[in-house]
Design an enzyme around this catalytic site. Structure first.
Site, mmCIF file in Angstrom:
data_model
loop_
_atom_site.group_PDB
_atom_site.id
_atom_site.type_symbol
_atom_site.label_atom_id
_atom_site.label_comp_id
_atom_site.label_asym_id
_atom_site.label_seq_id
_atom_site.Cartn_x
_atom_site.Cartn_y
_atom_site.Cartn_z
ATOM 1 N N SER A 1 0.872 -0.870 -0.197
ATOM 2 C CA SER A 1 0.200 0.243 -0.466
ATOM 3 C C SER A 1 0.999 1.502 0.032
ATOM 4 O O SER A 1 1.910 1.869 0.734
ATOM 5 C CB SER A 1 -0.980 -0.132 1.132
ATOM 6 O OG SER A 1 -1.281 1.317 0.759
ATOM 7 N N GLY A 2 0.682 2.142 -1.066
ATOM 8 C CA GLY A 2 1.350 3.069 -1.304
ATOM 9 C C GLY A 2 1.364 4.465 0.295
ATOM 10 O O GLY A 2 2.025 4.848 0.385
ATOM 11 N N SER A 3 0.244 4.391 0.379
ATOM 12 C CA SER A 3 -0.156 5.823 1.123
ATOM 13 C C SER A 3 0.135 4.704 2.320
ATOM 14 O O SER A 3 0.840 5.773 3.848
ATOM 15 C CB SER A 3 -1.935 5.735 1.307
ATOM 16 O OG SER A 3 -2.853 4.880 1.353
ATOM 17 N N ASP B 1 -11.220 5.002 -1.341
ATOM 18 C CA ASP B 1 -10.255 5.345 -1.075
ATOM 19 C C ASP B 1 -9.416 7.108 -0.645
ATOM 20 O O ASP B 1 -10.383 8.046 -1.539
ATOM 21 C CB ASP B 1 -8.335 4.906 -1.638
ATOM 22 C CG ASP B 1 -7.793 5.044 -1.124
ATOM 23 O OD1 ASP B 1 -7.204 6.023 -0.275
ATOM 24 O OD2 ASP B 1 -6.585 4.249 -1.117
ATOM 25 N N GLY C 1 -1.535 4.644 -4.126
ATOM 26 C CA GLY C 1 -1.059 4.445 -4.035
ATOM 27 C C GLY C 1 -0.386 3.368 -5.367
ATOM 28 O O GLY C 1 0.373 3.357 -5.980
ATOM 29 N N THR C 2 -0.946 1.859 -4.339
ATOM 30 C CA THR C 2 -1.168 0.652 -6.226
ATOM 31 C C THR C 2 -1.864 0.877 -6.783
ATOM 32 O O THR C 2 -1.453 0.383 -7.847
ATOM 33 C CB THR C 2 -1.755 -0.693 -5.071
ATOM 34 O OG1 THR C 2 -2.492 -0.407 -4.328
ATOM 35 C CG2 THR C 2 -0.199 -0.739 -3.990
#
Length: 349
Positions: free
Chosen positions: A91-93, A258, A263-264
Site C-alpha cells: 500500500s503506497g499511502s 480511498d 499508491g498501488t
C-alpha cells in the site's frame, strides 16, 4: 484500569487516507519474510486487525500497519498492512505513513534534507526517500515493487451496467480499472456512495470473469479493488516539464472510497498507461483524489515479472501524524473482536 492487551498506535494520514502505525505491543511475529509474517497474522492473530479497525475502536475507512523487525539485512524495519477485509501485499499511502512515523517519532534517525531508508513490505523491499525539514517529513517518495497488466481492454459484463471495457492490473493490489464516464459516475465526493455500490459490483464481476494469478506468488490475492479513472490531461509544470494529470477514485472493500489518490492504484494505472503507450519513462503522472489531493508518480524502469512486461513505479506524497495513543482491551469488554454494522460497512459483494 485493567487491560488484557495494549498497543501503542500512532495515527497518521497520507493525503487524507488513514494509516495507523502500531509501534509497540505486538512484539515479533513468526516468519522469515514479511509476507510470511502477514500470513501468520492473518491465520493466527487476526484479532489484532479486528481490534484496530472494527468498531468501536476503528471505522470502515481506517487502515493499520504493524511495524516488525525484518530478517532482510537491507531493511531497517518491516511492516504488515491491515485493511478492512484483507492484508494487502503493498500500500503506497500506508508506506508513506509508516516512513513518516518512524522518522518523526525517532524510531529511525532523520537526516535533513534527505533521509533514505529501505523497508520490507509483504510485497518485498521498498526504497523510501524522505524530504525532511525542521524535524518534519515534508514529502515521501517510495519505489514500489513491479506493476504489470493482466488484461487490456477486456469486456466485462456487470449486472445493471451492461458490458464495460476494463483493464486489469497489479500494483501491489489487483485492480479492475474502468473509465468513470463509461460507468456513469462523476469523480466527486457527491458520487462517492454510487461509486462504492458500482465498484463492488464491478470488482465481483471481474473476479468471476477475468482470470488473475500472480506469476511469482500465488498467495497474493486476485482482483480485490475497483479504480474509476478520469481522462488524461497534458499539463506543463512551473519548471517547464511536461506532466500528465488525471483524477481517480479507488473503491476499497467492503465498499468505501480511498481518501488518497491510492499508491498501488496509481502504480497499476502507470502499468496500463505504459502498455498503451500513453506515458514515457520518467514523465510525471499526477494522480488526483476526489479530495483534490495528489500523488506524483513516474516509471523508473521496465522489467519482466514472469511472462508480463512490468514497470517499476515511484510515487510521492505527503503524510501527517495526528495523534499518539495507547489502545487497550479490557477483559470484560463484550467486543474483543470489534463489530461491523450494515449502515456503514457494506456487505462485501
Amino acid at each position: 484500569m485493567r487491560f488484557s492487551r495494549t498497543l501503542t498506535v500512532v495515527d497518521c494520514h497520507a493525503e487524507g487516507e488513514s494509516g495507523k502505525v502500531v509501534t509497540g505491543g505486538v512484539g515479533d511475529v513468526p516468519g522469515e519474510t514479511m509476507f510470511d509474517k502477514r500470513v501468520y497474522l492473518e491465520n493466527n492473530l487476526d484479532q489484532l486487525r479486528k481490534l484496530l479497525l472494527f468498531e468501536p475502536r476503528g471505522a470502515v475507512w481506517h487502515n493499520a500497519n504493524i511495524v516488525l523487525p525484518s530478517n532482510n539485512p537491507e531493511a531497517a524495519l518491516g511492516y504488515v498492512i491491515l485493511e478492512s477485509t484483507e492484508y494487502p501485499a503493498m500500500s503506497g499511502s500506508n508506506t508513506m505513513c509508516v516512513a513518516t512515523v518512524l522518522l518523526e517519532t525517532g524510531m529511525l534517525p532523520m537526516v535533513e534534507p534527505i533521509t533514505e531508508i529501505v523497508l520490507e513490505s509483504p510485497a518485498g523491499l521498498i526504497k523510501v526517500e524522505c524530504e525532511c525539514k525542521d524535524g518534519k517529513v515534508v514529502r515521501t517518495r517510495l519505489t514500489n515493487q513491479p506493476a504489470f497488466v493482466y488484461h487490456l481492454q477486456a469486456p466485462l459484463e456487470v449486472p445493471g451496467l451492461g458490458t464495460l471495457t476494463v483493464d486489469v492490473a497489479y500494483g501491489g493490489m489487483t485492480y479492475v480499472i474502468v473509465d468513470a464516464e463509461e460507468a456513469g459516475v462523476h469523480l466527486e465526493s457527491k458520487d462517492a456512495r454510487l461509486m462504492c455500490e458500482l465498484g463492488q459490483k464491478i470488482k465481483k464481476a471481474g473476479a468471476e470473469q477475468l482470470e488473475v494469478k500472480h506469476p511469482i506468488n500465488p498467495l497474493i490475492p486476485g482482483i480485490t479493488q475497483t479504480l474509476f479513472a478520469g481522462p488524461l490531461t497534458p499539463e506543463t509544470d512551473p519548471d517547464g516539464s511536461e506532466i500528465i494529470r488525471s483524477r481517480n477514485a479507488v473503491i476499497v472493500s467492503p465498499g468505501r472510497v480511498d481518501r488518497s489518490p491510492c499508491g498501488t492504484g496509481t502504480s497499476a494505472r502507470l502499468a496500463v498507461l505504459s502498455a498503451k503507450g500513453q506515458i514515457k519513462q520518467g514523465q510525471t503522472f499526477r494522480n488526483e483524489s476526489i479530495l483534490d489531493t495528489t500523488f506524483d508518480a513516474r516509471i523508473e524502469d521496465n522489467v519482466k515479472v514472469g511472462p508480463y512486461d512490468a514497470v517499476i513505479p515511484s510515487i510521492s506524497g505527503r503524510s501527517w501524524i495526528t495523534s499518539i495513543n495507547t489502545l487497550g482491551l479490557d477483559p470484560s469488554d463484550p467486543f474483543p473482536n470489534g463489530f461491523t454494522m450494515g449502515d456503514t460497512w457494506m456487505a462485501d459483494s
